[in-house]
Design a protein around this motif. Structure first.
Motif, PDB file in Angstrom:
ATOM      1  N   LYS A  69     -12.098  -6.152  -7.231  1.00  0.00           N
ATOM      2  CA  LYS A  69     -11.698  -7.533  -6.961  1.00  0.00           C
ATOM      3  C   LYS A  69     -10.775  -8.042  -8.057  1.00  0.00           C
ATOM      4  O   LYS A  69     -10.747  -7.517  -9.167  1.00  0.00           O
ATOM      5  N   ASP A 124      -6.377  -7.862  -5.746  1.00  0.00           N
ATOM      6  CA  ASP A 124      -7.450  -7.013  -5.253  1.00  0.00           C
ATOM      7  C   ASP A 124      -6.869  -5.610  -5.107  1.00  0.00           C
ATOM      8  O   ASP A 124      -5.792  -5.451  -4.537  1.00  0.00           O
ATOM      9  N   ARG A 162      -7.569  -1.796  -3.727  1.00  0.00           N
ATOM     10  CA  ARG A 162      -8.445  -0.984  -2.917  1.00  0.00           C
ATOM     11  C   ARG A 162      -7.942   0.457  -3.018  1.00  0.00           C
ATOM     12  O   ARG A 162      -6.762   0.727  -2.786  1.00  0.00           O
ATOM     13  N   SER A 203     -13.705   4.163   0.496  1.00  0.00           N
ATOM     14  CA  SER A 203     -12.858   3.245  -0.276  1.00  0.00           C
ATOM     15  C   SER A 203     -13.649   2.580  -1.402  1.00  0.00           C
ATOM     16  O   SER A 203     -14.876   2.485  -1.363  1.00  0.00           O
ATOM     17  N   TYR A 204     -12.917   2.128  -2.364  1.00  0.00           N
ATOM     18  CA  TYR A 204     -13.505   1.415  -3.473  1.00  0.00           C
ATOM     19  C   TYR A 204     -12.618   0.225  -3.780  1.00  0.00           C
ATOM     20  O   TYR A 204     -11.399   0.371  -3.931  1.00  0.00           O
ATOM     21  N   THR A 205     -13.203  -0.949  -3.819  1.00  0.00           N
ATOM     22  CA  THR A 205     -12.390  -2.145  -3.995  1.00  0.00           C
ATOM     23  C   THR A 205     -12.681  -2.771  -5.353  1.00  0.00           C
ATOM     24  O   THR A 205     -13.841  -2.972  -5.735  1.00  0.00           O
ATOM     25  N   PHE A 259      -8.433   4.345  -1.710  1.00  0.00           N
ATOM     26  CA  PHE A 259      -9.083   4.995  -0.571  1.00  0.00           C
ATOM     27  C   PHE A 259      -8.715   6.468  -0.464  1.00  0.00           C
ATOM     28  O   PHE A 259      -7.653   6.899  -0.910  1.00  0.00           O
ATOM     29  N   SER A 318     -18.824  -2.483  -3.897  1.00  0.00           N
ATOM     30  CA  SER A 318     -17.387  -2.249  -3.779  1.00  0.00           C
ATOM     31  C   SER A 318     -17.047  -0.999  -2.975  1.00  0.00           C
ATOM     32  O   SER A 318     -15.893  -0.669  -2.794  1.00  0.00           O
ATOM     33  N   ASN A 354     -20.719  -0.868   3.894  1.00  0.00           N
ATOM     34  CA  ASN A 354     -20.142  -1.370   2.663  1.00  0.00           C
ATOM     35  C   ASN A 354     -21.278  -1.652   1.711  1.00  0.00           C
ATOM     36  O   ASN A 354     -22.235  -2.358   2.057  1.00  0.00           O
ATOM     37  N   SER A 373       0.835  -1.201   0.000  1.00  0.00           N
ATOM     38  CA  SER A 373       0.000   0.000   0.000  1.00  0.00           C
ATOM     39  C   SER A 373       0.872   1.254   0.000  1.00  0.00           C
ATOM     40  O   SER A 373       2.012   1.254   0.481  1.00  0.00           O
TER      41      SER A 373
END
Lengths: 585, 1064
Positions: free
Chosen positions: B1005, B1013, B1015, B1001-1003, B1017, B918, B915, B269
């Motif tokens: 996949k 994955d 993410r 945040s947006y994830t 943020f 995503s 949540n 990260s």
């Protein structure tokens, strides 16, 4: 399979055992630790050389240019609370009054003089701890004579502390042993007279044990002359009107303030005479001009009986060179701070060159700085005085876009020449103690300039005053004249009360800024010089750069009877029932 | 104990050497050896069974399968496979942390595949406690856990700061601090940037909680990498008692992450932050300043006095905003982290690296902090029953700062008037003030100070499962070390400014402050070296309805500190940098060094018992020794007992469907505190060593040196008695009881925890300086601590949380925690004649002393005239002082001690998030109440603007601030009557509510992004502040306090973060 398992048990049990035994091994040295950050007493008390290092700590009890260790107090002493000077900072809007001279004193508050009480007593304790520890010490057993001499020095320092406690507070608890935590702290004050007698008896005992003088390398250590000077000053003070039971301003607990001996003035005179005999009754160092007189205070000389030495690197408060007068007292235009500014009232007691006063026709009111006595030029910086190579200029221009304001004024136009808040309010600065050899860099050190605590001129003045009061005007005239003649003033021929006034004036001028006047005016009960209108001269400059002045009152300094002494801090009274507060607080 | 001795004696031939250790610890350890060497057992086997253990996502490595009622079993491998041989008809128990346990009877099958279900119940979460772990539902004490996610999602670079508002019982104040502050170097527990308290203050002495990282005491965890933290547990009551002597202030247990068997998991990260002060001082402009100064002048010299500044003057003045000249609007920061974890059933690893780069908010850019850290946690299973762990973590921090300290820089910001020139129009810097121009002093023009801190910690653990010897028996232990090395190089160098001469030209000049006009170099080094050894014997077993879990152990800790420094003044030829050999060899050079040792030796044991998981009881006992105390006073005994009752398991509640858990808990414990200076039981002498003040090494009120000689040529370092001895000095003790209730309701959606506690501290080590009169001549530092203080603290706290998974796409949560922690001093020595209102007894610990009560501010002359008792010369717009001691005058004796301090008595957090597909959103509000902060400015210069706006004027008579007043003003000033103390009107309510953290945040996949994955943020920290009086004045309410430039300087930060996280 079973065998295999036992094998593995054996293997791991050995491992675990090793770990555990390793931890256990560590257990053997228990919780004892070595003390590595300080020294145990057996080393400190083993030899005279070590004991000497314990003694020297207490020499820090001696006075210096600053009254204490707080920020402002580092740079100024009691001259700012006396007739001599006032504290000067940011004249325009906010008069800082760090010793609460204008604001007055309460038991909660004497400004930064409040630290005095604790500072004085800390060193009394140091002395008592020392005297107890060296008794029976290894050093004492092996070198009794050397240790006796060191003890005598410490007793001198302790007596000197008690003399200061007496001056500030009157009678105080007379502690000659160091209290432990289990002791009863509820200790009453001893009488003024008991403390005086203690100082005198201590000096009488230790003076013979101290060397008459020291060689130059030990300048600053106690001598017989220093001890006897202390006795002289103590007895002169004790004999003074402030402590006379008939004249003392207090109405209760008189024993805390008074001294009652039939021959007190003669005792005081004899004590001064004892010093004079030892130095051979000689003249003071001659000073042909103001410069020579000014330099008397810049290095060690034979007239100094006791002083606190300073070198080129370590000063009143550590290595802070600004605690020395060059920075603290030079005018603003030299990037100095001019913190203790002499009062116009005070400068007016300096005579004319011919010995007449400023009240006489010799004085030219339009040109107040002409033809004054030599010590005026040596002690005082004034408008136009040439200092560090240029004339001091406190004047404010009528239009500073045309003619600039004086470099030393509190003009905010002179942005780059020191802080305008340090411009002088009275129009004066202290010149005494200034070392002009440094040039204009006042943040440099002036190596070897001592802070003088006892000097021969004071003893002569003590002798003159005590002799006068004891009825011997002849002796009084002779010794006060020795001081005035050295300063190129005529011999003093007055008699009666005029002679006493002359002696007092001589003290005010000769001992200027040395920490005497604060106490002298008090012991003389001279309230005119304790509460009064503080005067200054305001200088202005016209477009032709001609300067002129007007006299003005800066503030009124109040005086209340209680202010003959400092209050004992309220926190002390809160902790000690037996401790009686000084009257009026 | 006697019995044990005999038993041990019977095994004399085996263990003869034990008897050299007559002390209690010897016996304990002999017992350990005795037990495992004396017992054997046997096994039997029959059928072969194998299969795959998986969860909803797939194979589950590391799950365990055990034959019920025995110790034999196996673990699933990398692909979830297991195999074992059992007697036909045995029951296999499949379990994995966080999953519901399944039992399957072997009935001839050779393949049994199992899918474990995730256990939703919070009560089955594992909580890390002292030396053990327990299921959350079985904990008897008062414990808070902080989700490691919450820490990872914080924008703060300081882990400690990101805990505020996260758990009940924690009182955390963000005091700001320059980048890299709170590093906790040298084994110190002081943290100048953050105040961390568990349940507020409870002693007059050291209040810092014990912080343990993986069982090893650590001064601070501020600079730990958030991604490395697996769990953070706060032990608040008897649950801390297993740490005995140092646990009275509570314990924070930090556990770092470890590998799990499986494919390598990589996590990367990067976050980029932009920080600014939450509030930057808004200073008076030149018009306001001139008006204010003119008003002072009119007050001091009379209304007729010439104004200091005429309108003409003002028009010609520059308008310098010193804060603006020195402080940048924002500063950049970044954090980059990488971790890799994984392993096989034989060996697992977690390795990580973390890099922070922070710039300070001086415009010069010459303030900053950089830190690298590495961690490697390795677990090796040598056999099925013997595990080793090897952990190593190391951190290299470098802080850089200008050559002049922050105090000096802030003094200039606040004390220089706005009509001084900062820079000439051509850009050249001007003089500034006596102590320089802060544009220059806040940069490397004044030199630099570089601080390096290297911290290395290591731990070697052994965990030997002795089920084969006796079911439930194990031996565990570790040895750990911590090494901290710091060095700093401080280079003060006078700078160059320019003076404009009358002819308009510029002349370079040398600027300096009180450190002088010569260059000064100080280098210092310190070393801290600590070892810890720990060995325990655990026994856990269940007999029908009875479960016991017990252990005994010992721990030994030793540390050693060394430091030295050297300073030289003058003689350095180069302005930008010097080395010591270049400096002058005169009296101003100084050097010093010291070293010290500390040792502890502790023995402890714990017994936990439960009946039907319904009634729980825990006993712990600790026998601790510390080298802080003298012979005979070194050891202390600290017992504790705690019990809990799972009411939900009782028949009468079993059928109440909406109650999932309900539990009542109570604990009582006795703990201690040994955190005092060393060697108080000895009388010692100091030799002058110029410690004290690095700027002016010899400056001290009572010096240990003297100068002799006509030229002052002989300098002596001299002795002084450092302290009186108190041979009786021993442990401070705390008696604490706690009662708590926790529950989970509505299908585990709602959970809550409520606690009430009381604590009595006695024998607190304080010195009697408050009662010993000054004329005894003892300095405070010479008075040893004695066991004489007493305090009491009490309070309550609760946590509530609501979690709901509404659909596969949507879940949300909402929660809050609340702490009300109070305390008072019961007794301490403080003078007999002191007024009750001035006494500390009966008031909270550290409540403000010497506060002068007022009845507000005189509105007008009529009110002044109507008031009989007032300070002489009072005019309208000045404080109405109260005659506290009723002696008819108001003076310096009329002060009181308040019931407030800058430590909030109430702190709370409200958090939540959701949540949706995503998207994720999380937020945290943090608030505090019942604290007061000093806000006082009187120094002439660029004071904050509110001093001007809020002052009394004839047209603003209902003001909160007095009329314009100068430094040291006799009536409105800080020193009332010269006594250091402030009118109560300068103490402001420090309550606030703050939007502490937000994360959006947006994830993506890995089915979208092929390799990982991802993410993304965006976060914010300290974004908004509400309901705060101090904030409204333009200052941050969380800072320590404001007294001109003193106190709060580098105040709390507001931070925006953008970041991305890849996991694959």
């Amino acid at each position: 399979m079973i065998m295999k398992k036992y094998k593995s048990i054996k293997r791991y049990s050995t491992m675990v055992l090793t770990i555990i035994l390793f931890s256990l091994g560590a257990c053997e040295d228990s919780l004892e630790i070595d003390v590595r950050d300080s020294f145990a007493s057996d080393l400190v008390l083993s030899t005279p050389e070590q004991v000497e290092l314990l003694l020297l700590t207490t020499y820090n009890s001696t006075e210096s240019f600053g009254a204490g260790s707080q920020f402002w107090a580092r740079y100024m002493n009691v001259e700012i609370a006396s007739f001599e000077a006032r504290m000067n900072f940011n004249a325009a809007t906010q008069a800082l009054d760090r010793f609460n001279v204008v604001r007055g004193w309460t038991s909660a508050n004497v400004g930064q003089l409040g630290q005095k009480w604790q500072d004085l007593w800390t060193y009394v304790r140091q002395a008592n701890v020392f005297l107890e520890l060296v008794e029976e010490s290894e050093a004492q057993q092996n070198n009794p004579d050397e240790i006796e001499a060191l003890k005598a020095e410490m007793r001198f320092l302790r007596a000197n502390q008690y003399s200061k406690l007496l001056k500030f507070y009157g009678g105080v608890p007379l502690l000659t042993s160091a209290a432990t935590l289990d002791d009863d702290f509820n200790i009453p004050r001893n009488s003024y007279q008991e403390v005086v007698e203690f100082i005198v008896s201590e000096i009488d005992e230790i003076a013979p044990l101290l060397p008459l003088t020291r060689d130059s390398g030990e300048f600053g250590r106690a001598t017989r002359l220093a001890a006897l000077a202390l006795k002289s000053r103590t007895l002169l003070y004790a004999a003074s009107d402030l402590h006379d039971p008939a004249m003392a301003p207090q109405s209760s607990n008189l024993e805390l303030y008074t001294y009652d001996k039939p021959n007190k003035w003669q005792d005081a005179a004899d004590a001064a005479a004892a010093v004079i005999d030892l130095v051979g009754d000689r003249d003071l160092i001659s000073t042909p001009n103001a410069k020579a007189y000014q330099e008397l205070f810049l290095s060690a000389n034979q007239d100094i009986l006791f002083a606190r030495p300073f070198g080129g690197t370590v000063f009143g408060f550590g290595t802070d060179v600004t605690t020395q007068p060059d920075n603290a007292q030079s005018p603003r235009g030299f990037d100095g701070w001019g913190l203790s500014t002499p009062l116009h009232n005070y400068t007016m007691i300096y005579n004319m060159e011919d010995g007449n006063t400023t009240e006489s026709p010799s004085f030219d009111a339009a040109n107040p700085y002409e033809n004054r006595e030599m010590r005026f030029y040596a002690n005082i910086n004034y408008q136009g005085a040439v200092f560090r190579g240029r004339p001091i200029d406190y004047s404010i221009s009528v239009d500073n876009t045309v003619v600039p304001d004086g470099l030393d004024s509190f003009s905010q136009d002179q942005q780059t020449l020191g802080n305008f808040r340090h411009g002088s309010t009275t129009g004066y600065a202290m010149r005494k103690f200034q070392n002009e050899a440094l040039g204009t860099d006042v943040k440099q050190a002036s190596p070897g300039r001592p802070y003088i605590i006892y000097r021969l001129a004071e003893i002569y003045l003590n002798y003159a005053e005590a002799s006068y009061r004891a009825g011997d005007e002849e002796t009084a005239r002779r010794y006060v004249s020795r001081v005035s003649e050295r300063a190129l003033q005529p011999a003093i021929t007055a008699s009666g009360p005029e002679l006493l006034e002359a002696i007092k004036r001589e003290r005010r001028v000769e001992l200027a800024f040395e920490g005497h006047n604060f106490f002298d005016e008090r012991r003389w009960l001279n309230e005119d010089n304790l509460g009064f209108d503080v005067k200054g001269l305001r200088w202005s400059k016209d477009l032709n750069e001609n300067v002129s002045f007007e006299e003005f009152t800066i503030e009124t300094r109040p005086f209340d009877q209680k202010q003959y002494y400092l209050p004992i801090p309220q926190s002390e009274i809160n902790r000690t029932e037996a401790l009686v507060q000084n009257e009026g607080y | 104990m006697e019995k044990l001795k005999k038993a041990v004696a019977n095994k004399n031939n085996l263990m003869g050497s034990c008897f050299y250790f007559k002390k209690i610890h010897g016996i304990w350890l002999c017992t350990i050896l005795f037990i495992f060497l004396s017992v054997t057992n046997a096994l039997a086997q029959d059928v072969s069974v194998s299969g795959i253990i998986s969860d909803a996502q797939g194979p589950l490595p590391g799950a365990s399968v055990v034959v019920k009622g025995t110790t034999s079993g196996a673990q699933s491998d990398f692909d979830g496979n297991y195999s074992l041989t059992v007697a036909n008809g045995s029951v296999l128990v499949f379990s994995y942390i966080g999953y519901a346990t399944q039992e399957i009877t072997v009935d001839g099958q050779s393949v049994i595949n199992v899918t474990l279900e995730e256990d939703a119940s919070k009560l089955d979460e594992v909580v890390v406690l002292g030396y053990t772990t327990k299921k959350k539902g079985e904990v008897t004490g008062s414990v808070s856990t902080i989700d490691s996610k919450a820490i990872e999602q914080s924008s703060s670079k300081d882990v400690a700061k990101s805990l505020a508002g996260r758990a009940s019982g924690l009182i955390i104040s963000d005091r700001g601090g320059v980048p890299g502050a709170g590093n906790g170097g040298g084994g110190s527990t002081d943290d100048d940037a953050t105040t961390i308290l568990i349940r507020g203050k409870s002693t007059l002495g050291n209040n810092t909680p014990l912080i343990l990282i993986d069982g090893v005491p650590s001064g601070s965890f501020s600079q730990l990498a958030p991604q490395d933290i697996a769990s953070l547990t706060v032990l608040k009551d008897g649950s801390a008692a297993i740490y005995g002597s140092r646990a009275a202030n509570g314990v924070i247990l930090v556990t770092t992450k470890r590998g799990k068997s499986g494919k390598p998991k990589i996590n990367f990260s990067h976050a980029y932050n932009v920080s600014s002060f939450t509030k930057r001082p808004k200073l008076m402009d030149v018009n306001q300043y001139a008006t204010y100064e003119n008003e002072i002048n009119a007050r001091v010299n009379g209304a007729d006095a010439d104004p200091v500044f005429t309108p003409g003057d003002i028009a010609g003045f520059p308008n310098t905003d010193w804060a603006d000249e020195v402080l940048a609007k924002t500063s950049p920061e970044s954090r980059t982290s990488l971790s890799v974890s994984g392993g096989t059933e034989k060996a697992k690893y977690f390795v990580s690296g973390d890099f922070i780069d922070q710039k300070g908010l001086y415009k010069s850019g010459d303030l900053g902090f950089k830190q690298y850290q590495l961690r490697s946690n390795i677990d090796v299973n040598l056999t099925d029953s013997f595990k080793l762990g090897v952990d190593l973590a190391t951190r290299f921090g470098k802080r850089t700062a200008p050559g002049v300290n922050a105090n000096n820089i802030y003094k200039l910001i606040f004390a220089l008037p706005p009509n001084e020139i900062a820079r000439y129009p051509n850009g050249l810097p001007a003089r500034g003030g006596d102590e320089g121009n802060p544009i220059l002093t806040s940069s490397n023009a004044s030199g630099f100070e570089d601080n390096f801190t290297n911290t290395t910690t290591g731990r070697f653990t052994a965990d030997w499962n002795l089920d084969k010897v006796l079911k439930g028996l194990s031996i565990k232990g570790f040895t750990g070390f911590r090494k901290i090395e710091t060095n700093s190089k401080s280079w003060y160098s006078p700078w160059t400014f320019y003076a404009q001469l009358d002819d308009g030209t510029f002349e370079p000049r040398i600027g300096s402050n009180q450190q002088g006009t010569e260059r000064i170099l100080t280098e210092s080094f310190s070393k801290f070296d600590e070892q810890i050894y720990n060995a325990r014997l655990h026994y856990d077993n269940t007999f029908g309805n009875h479960s016991i879990s017990t252990f005994v152990g010992m721990e030994r800790l030793t540390n050693d500190s060394n430091n030295f420094f050297a300073t030289k003044v003058g003689g350095f030829p180069d302005a930008s940098r010097g080395e010591l050999f270049q400096g002058n060899n005169d009296d101003r050079q100084s050097s010093g060094g010291t070293s010290s040792e500390f040792k502890r030796q502790d023995f402890f044991g714990s017994l936990s018992y439960d009946f039907k998981k319904k009634y729980f009881i825990d006993f712990t006992m600790r026998y601790d020794g510390s080298s802080r105390f003298g012979e005979g006073n070194r050891y202390g005994t600290f017992p504790s007992v705690a019990a809990s009752w799972a009411i939900d398991k009782e028949g009468f509640l079993e059928n109440v469907s909406w109650i999932d858990g309900l539990k009542l808990r109570a604990s009582w414990s006795e703990m201690g505190n040994d955190r005092i200076g060393p060697n108080q039981f000895l009388s010692l002498f100091d030799l002058g060593t110029n410690t004290g003040n690095a700027n002016n090494p010899l400056a001290t009120r009572f010096p240990n040196y003297y100068v002799l000689g006509e030229g002052g040529e002989s300098f002596f370092n001299t002795y002084n008695l450092s302290r009186l001895a108190n041979t009786d000095v021993t442990w401070e003790t705390a008696k604490l009881w706690n009662i708590g209730l926790n529950f989970t309701l509505f299908d585990n959606k709602l959970s809550g925890d409520f606690n009430y506690y009381e604590q009595d501290r006695a024998d607190i080590l304080v010195n009697r300086s408050g009662a010993i009169p000054g004329f005894i001549g003892l300095q405070n530092s010479q008075i040893p601590a004695e066991n004489i203080g007493e305090t009491r603290s009490w309070g309550y706290e609760f946590e509530l949380a609501w979690n709901d998974q509404v659909s596969d796409n949507f879940s949300y949560n909402l929660g809050m925690n609340f702490t009300n922690a109070r305390n008072e001093v019961i007794s301490l020595p403080e003078g007999d004649n002191i007024l009750d209102s001035q006494k500390q007894a009966g008031k909270p610990i550290d409540s403000y002393n010497r506060v002068f009560p007022t009845n507000g501010i005189f509105r007008d002359q009529a009110q002044v005239d109507a008031t009989a008792i007032k300070r002489e010369g009072t005019v309208p717009g000045e404080p109405i002082y109260v005659d506290v001691n009723e002696d008819g005058i108001v003076d310096g004796n009329d002060f009181i001690r308040t019931s407030t301090s800058n430590i909030p008595q109430v702190q709370y957090g409200i958090y939540g998030g959701f949540n949706y597909k995503s998207f994720g959103l999380n937020f945290l509000f943090q608030g505090q109440a019942e604290a007061e902060t000093l806000v006082f400015f009187d120094q002439s210069g660029a004071k904050p603007e509110f001093v001007f706006n809020e002052r009394w004027t004839p047209s603003n008579t209902n003001s909160i601030y007095p009329r314009a007043f100068a430094q040291g003003d006799a009536i409105s000033g800080g020193q009332v009557d010269g006594v250091d103390g402030f009118a109560d009107l300068y103490y402001f309510d420090a309550s606030f509510v703050r939007l502490k953290e937000v994360e959006l945040s947006y994830t993506l996949k890995s089915d979208v992004v092929k390799f990982a994955d991802v993410r993304l943020f965006a976060r914010g920290f300290n974004l908004a502040t509400f309901f705060s009086d101090i904030w409204d004045l333009g200052l941050d309410p969380e800072a320590t306090g404001y007294n001109n430039f003193r106190g709060a300087q580098y105040t709390p930060l507001k931070t925006y973060t953008l970041g991305v996280n890849f996991s694959f």
